[in-house]
Design a protein around this motif. Structure first.
Motif, short mmCIF file in Angstrom:
data_model
loop_
_atom_site.label_atom_id
_atom_site.label_comp_id
_atom_site.label_asym_id
_atom_site.label_seq_id
_atom_site.Cartn_x
_atom_site.Cartn_y
_atom_site.Cartn_z
N ARG A 43 37.90 -20.84 17.84
CA ARG A 43 37.94 -19.42 18.20
C ARG A 43 36.57 -18.83 18.53
N PHE A 44 35.53 -19.18 17.76
CA PHE A 44 34.23 -18.53 17.92
C PHE A 44 33.16 -19.45 18.50
N GLY A 45 33.42 -20.75 18.57
CA GLY A 45 32.40 -21.68 19.03
C GLY A 45 31.37 -21.95 17.94
N ASN A 46 30.28 -22.59 18.33
CA ASN A 46 29.22 -22.90 17.39
C ASN A 46 28.30 -21.69 17.28
N THR A 47 28.45 -20.94 16.21
CA THR A 47 27.60 -19.76 16.00
C THR A 47 26.56 -20.03 14.92
N SER A 48 26.18 -21.30 14.82
CA SER A 48 25.18 -21.76 13.85
C SER A 48 25.68 -21.47 12.43
N CYS A 49 24.77 -21.19 11.53
CA CYS A 49 25.19 -21.01 10.12
C CYS A 49 26.02 -19.75 9.89
N SER A 50 25.98 -18.81 10.81
CA SER A 50 26.82 -17.62 10.63
C SER A 50 28.30 -17.98 10.68
N SER A 51 28.61 -19.14 11.22
CA SER A 51 30.01 -19.58 11.29
C SER A 51 30.62 -19.73 9.89
N LEU A 52 29.79 -19.95 8.89
CA LEU A 52 30.30 -20.12 7.53
C LEU A 52 31.11 -18.91 7.08
N TRP A 53 30.68 -17.73 7.48
CA TRP A 53 31.40 -16.52 7.07
C TRP A 53 32.74 -16.40 7.79
N TYR A 54 32.82 -16.91 9.05
CA TYR A 54 34.10 -16.94 9.75
C TYR A 54 35.04 -17.96 9.11
N VAL A 55 34.49 -19.09 8.67
CA VAL A 55 35.29 -20.12 7.99
C VAL A 55 35.84 -19.54 6.69
N LEU A 56 34.99 -18.88 5.92
CA LEU A 56 35.42 -18.26 4.67
C LEU A 56 36.48 -17.19 4.95
N GLY A 57 36.27 -16.41 6.00
CA GLY A 57 37.24 -15.39 6.40
C GLY A 57 38.59 -15.99 6.76
N TYR A 58 38.58 -17.16 7.41
CA TYR A 58 39.83 -17.85 7.75
C TYR A 58 40.59 -18.21 6.48
N MET A 59 39.87 -18.74 5.51
CA MET A 59 40.52 -19.12 4.25
C MET A 59 41.09 -17.88 3.54
N GLU A 60 40.35 -16.78 3.59
CA GLU A 60 40.85 -15.53 3.00
C GLU A 60 42.10 -15.05 3.72
N LYS A 62 44.25 -16.68 5.46
CA LYS A 62 45.38 -17.57 5.23
C LYS A 62 45.85 -17.56 3.77
N LYS A 63 45.21 -16.70 2.97
CA LYS A 63 45.57 -16.56 1.54
C LYS A 63 45.42 -17.87 0.77
N ARG A 64 44.43 -18.66 1.14
CA ARG A 64 44.18 -19.92 0.45
C ARG A 64 43.38 -19.72 -0.84
N LEU A 65 42.56 -18.69 -0.85
CA LEU A 65 41.65 -18.49 -1.98
C LEU A 65 42.32 -17.68 -3.07
N LYS A 66 42.33 -18.24 -4.26
CA LYS A 66 42.93 -17.57 -5.42
C LYS A 66 41.87 -17.41 -6.50
N ARG A 67 42.06 -16.42 -7.33
CA ARG A 67 41.12 -16.15 -8.42
C ARG A 67 40.88 -17.43 -9.23
N TRP A 99 39.89 -12.24 11.08
CA TRP A 99 41.02 -13.04 11.52
C TRP A 99 42.34 -12.26 11.47
N ALA A 100 42.35 -11.05 10.98
CA ALA A 100 43.59 -10.31 10.71
C ALA A 100 44.50 -10.19 11.94
N ASP A 101 43.93 -10.06 13.13
CA ASP A 101 44.75 -9.84 14.33
C ASP A 101 45.40 -11.10 14.88
N CYS A 102 45.00 -12.29 14.40
CA CYS A 102 45.53 -13.50 15.04
C CYS A 102 45.75 -14.68 14.09
N VAL A 103 45.52 -14.52 12.81
CA VAL A 103 45.57 -15.68 11.91
C VAL A 103 46.93 -16.36 11.91
N ASP A 104 47.98 -15.62 12.22
CA ASP A 104 49.32 -16.21 12.26
C ASP A 104 49.50 -17.19 13.41
#
Length: 143
Positions: A43-60, A62-67, A99-104
């Motif tokens: 979706r975003f391409g290689n945005t260097s290390c800032s991509s980590l926050w997009y990866v984390l956002g994807y997991m959020e 997709k409701k993968r992350l639990k307390r 990711w809210a507008d397209c994660v599905d």
């Protein structure tokens, strides 16, 4: 070493397909673990290390992350620079993010070739005045 011992999720640098494949092989991870990084690269391409926050956002999203879950974040930089950290999820998240507008719609049936999708118009009939006889579409978009 079993990288999955004590770590439920992996937030990996999306420096390109070879980088992601290298993490998968070296860490012995599953496709499920690699999906957030692959979809962020798609979706975003290689945005260097800032991509980590997009990866984390994807997991959020997709409701993968639990307390109580642990997330290992690995970022790469120029030369031999590599930083890692382990986060602990403090609470379940309900709010939207980038990711809210397209994660599905992710993962798509095929991640495809983004270059081919973006520059595919080159082969449209309206561009027929250009002679591509010396070029193979697969060769042009294989990189």
């Amino acid at each position: 070493m079993n990288m999955r011992t004590g770590i439920q999720h992996f937030c990996l640098h999306t420096g390109g397909r070879a980088v992601i494949d290298g993490f998968e092989k070296s860490f012995g991870l599953r496709e499920y673990d690699m999906e957030p990084s692959r979809m962020t690269l798609h979706r975003f391409g290689n945005t260097s290390c800032s991509s980590l926050w997009y990866v984390l956002g994807y997991m959020e999203a997709k409701k993968r992350l639990k307390r109580g879950d642990s997330v290992m974040m690995v970022g790469l930089g120029a030369g031999f620079l590599c930083n890692t950290c382990v986060w602990t999820v403090m609470r379940d998240l309900e709010d939207g993010n980038v990711w809210a507008d397209c994660v599905d719609r992710y993962p798509p049936p095929t991640a495809g070739n983004r270059t081919g999708e973006i520059l595919g118009w080159i082969f449209d009939d309206c561009m027929s005045f250009i002679n591509f006889k010396d070029y193979d579409r697969a060769v042009l978009f294989s990189r």
